[in-house]
Design a protein around this motif. Structure first.
Motif, PDB file in Angstrom:
ATOM      1  N   SER A   1      65.487  43.797  -9.074  1.00  0.00           N
ATOM      2  CA  SER A   1      64.369  44.296  -8.328  1.00  0.00           C
ATOM      3  C   SER A   1      63.513  45.563  -8.613  1.00  0.00           C
TER       4      SER A   1
ATOM      5  N   GLN B   1      66.473  39.475  -3.287  1.00  0.00           N
ATOM      6  CA  GLN B   1      65.655  39.676  -2.225  1.00  0.00           C
ATOM      7  C   GLN B   1      64.628  41.109  -2.486  1.00  0.00           C
TER       8      GLN B   1
ATOM      9  N   LEU C   1      59.886  38.500 -11.996  1.00  0.00           N
ATOM     10  CA  LEU C   1      59.572  37.830 -10.545  1.00  0.00           C
ATOM     11  C   LEU C   1      60.553  36.767 -10.509  1.00  0.00           C
TER      12      LEU C   1
ATOM     13  N   LEU D   1      63.237  36.491  -7.513  1.00  0.00           N
ATOM     14  CA  LEU D   1      63.192  35.437  -6.254  1.00  0.00           C
ATOM     15  C   LEU D   1      64.236  34.578  -6.273  1.00  0.00           C
ATOM     16  N   TRP D   2      64.980  34.424  -7.393  1.00  0.00           N
ATOM     17  CA  TRP D   2      66.170  33.416  -7.450  1.00  0.00           C
ATOM     18  C   TRP D   2      67.323  33.892  -7.092  1.00  0.00           C
TER      19      TRP D   2
END
Length: 314
Positions: free
Chosen positions: A36, A207, A199, A203-204
């Motif tokens: 992230s 969060q 990205l 997402l995988w």
């Protein structure tokens, strides 16, 4: 055309950006998950780079599409791969191991350049790289080279070594296959594509929205620094120098990265040892020696059915 002095100065500044990124990154990773944090960093960098392209009107979609495979390779290796390897590697290895393994990047670049491009390394650059690597070993060992004999390739070491290989490959690919794109288009295309990979991974595995929302303000400011200085300016300077000086000579400046990490730590109140100061001198001397090397000569080789002629670094 930029003078060689300005090109070398930009590489030193890039080494500072990337060296200080270790210090800033440690704070960032303490407050946000790695993928992230990388995603936020490169989303910001992508926005800035796309805005610069639109402002300068230098975006050539047709040329970019023609080089999409190489841009994607640089994005996956040099953006997503390199940064994730560093963040995740440092979670399970020591800083000594990580810094030493990252210092092998110029050696991997030389080897890959020799295999793919036939780029010959003269005695000045060979001596410079050897001096630089010796200096890095002094820096990371605090002057006690005997510590290096106790290094072992743990999982984190292997991940960091993978990051070094990723960056070396990205450097050579950008010079060999992206010669028709300028540094700005190469940097923008590779970072945008690398951001897409981050990205998907975020997402995988994480969060990202929640991670960004709960991070402290200081963490976001650290990411802004990483995005603007280490990513935007650092990548622009690096790819421009690669075209001007050649992959092997440019990669020698990577040895300055741990030196600047040490200097930033010194500014934070950590006093360096005598051996570390000697290492700084050896690394800077190695960069000077490597910069004195002759023009990079590339042997003609067939690539994808096309004959690639000689290329010379400045």
């Amino acid at each position: 055309m930029r003078s060689p002095a300005l090109t070398y100065a930009s590489l030193v500044l890039t080494a500072f950006f990337w060296g200080s990124a270790f210090n800033v990154g440690a704070h960032v990773i303490a407050g946000m998950t790695p993928i992230s944090a990388g995603l936020e960093r490169f989303v910001l960098a992508s926005i800035v780079l796309l805005a610069l392209l639109a402002f300068t009107r230098r975006l050539d979609w047709r040329l970019a599409r023609a080089h999409l495979p190489a841009l994607a390779a640089v994005g996956v290796l040099g953006v997503a791969g390199f940064n994730l390897a560093m963040f995740f590697g440092l979670r399970s290895t020591t800083p000594v191991n990580a810094a030493l393994l990252m210092a092998t990047t110029p050696l991997w670049t030389m080897l890959i350049s020799g295999v793919l491009e036939g780029e010959r390394i003269d005695r000045w650059r060979a001596a410079g790289l050897a001096s630089g690597l010796f200096g890095v070993m002094l820096v990371v060992s605090g002057g006690h080279l005997s510590q290096l004999a106790h290094l072992h390739l743990a999982r984190g070491d292997a991940i960091v070594m993978g990051g070094a290989l990723c960056w070396a490959l990205a450097t050579v690919i950008s010079r060999r296959y992206l010669g028709k794109l300028d540094a700005q288009q190469t940097t923008t295309g590779s970072i945008v594509l690398g951001t897409g990979v981050l990205l998907l991974l975020a997402l995988w595995r994480e969060q990202p929205v929640a991670a960004m929302a709960h991070a402290a303000t200081s963490v976001h400011w650290g990411i802004v620094y990483l995005a603007l200085c280490s990513s935007v300016l650092g990548y622009l300077f690096w790819f421009a120098a690669t075209r001007k000086l050649g992959a092997a000579r440019t990669s020698s400046f990577f040895n300055l990265v741990p030196v600047f990490t040490l200097l930033v730590a010194l500014m934070g109140g950590q006093v360096p040892q005598v051996g570390q100061v000697a290492g700084v001198i050896a690394v800077i001397g190695g960069v000077v020696l490597a910069s004195r090397g002759g023009r990079a000569v590339v042997v003609q080789k067939p690539v994808a059915g096309l004959a690639v002629g000689q290329r010379c670094g400045a």
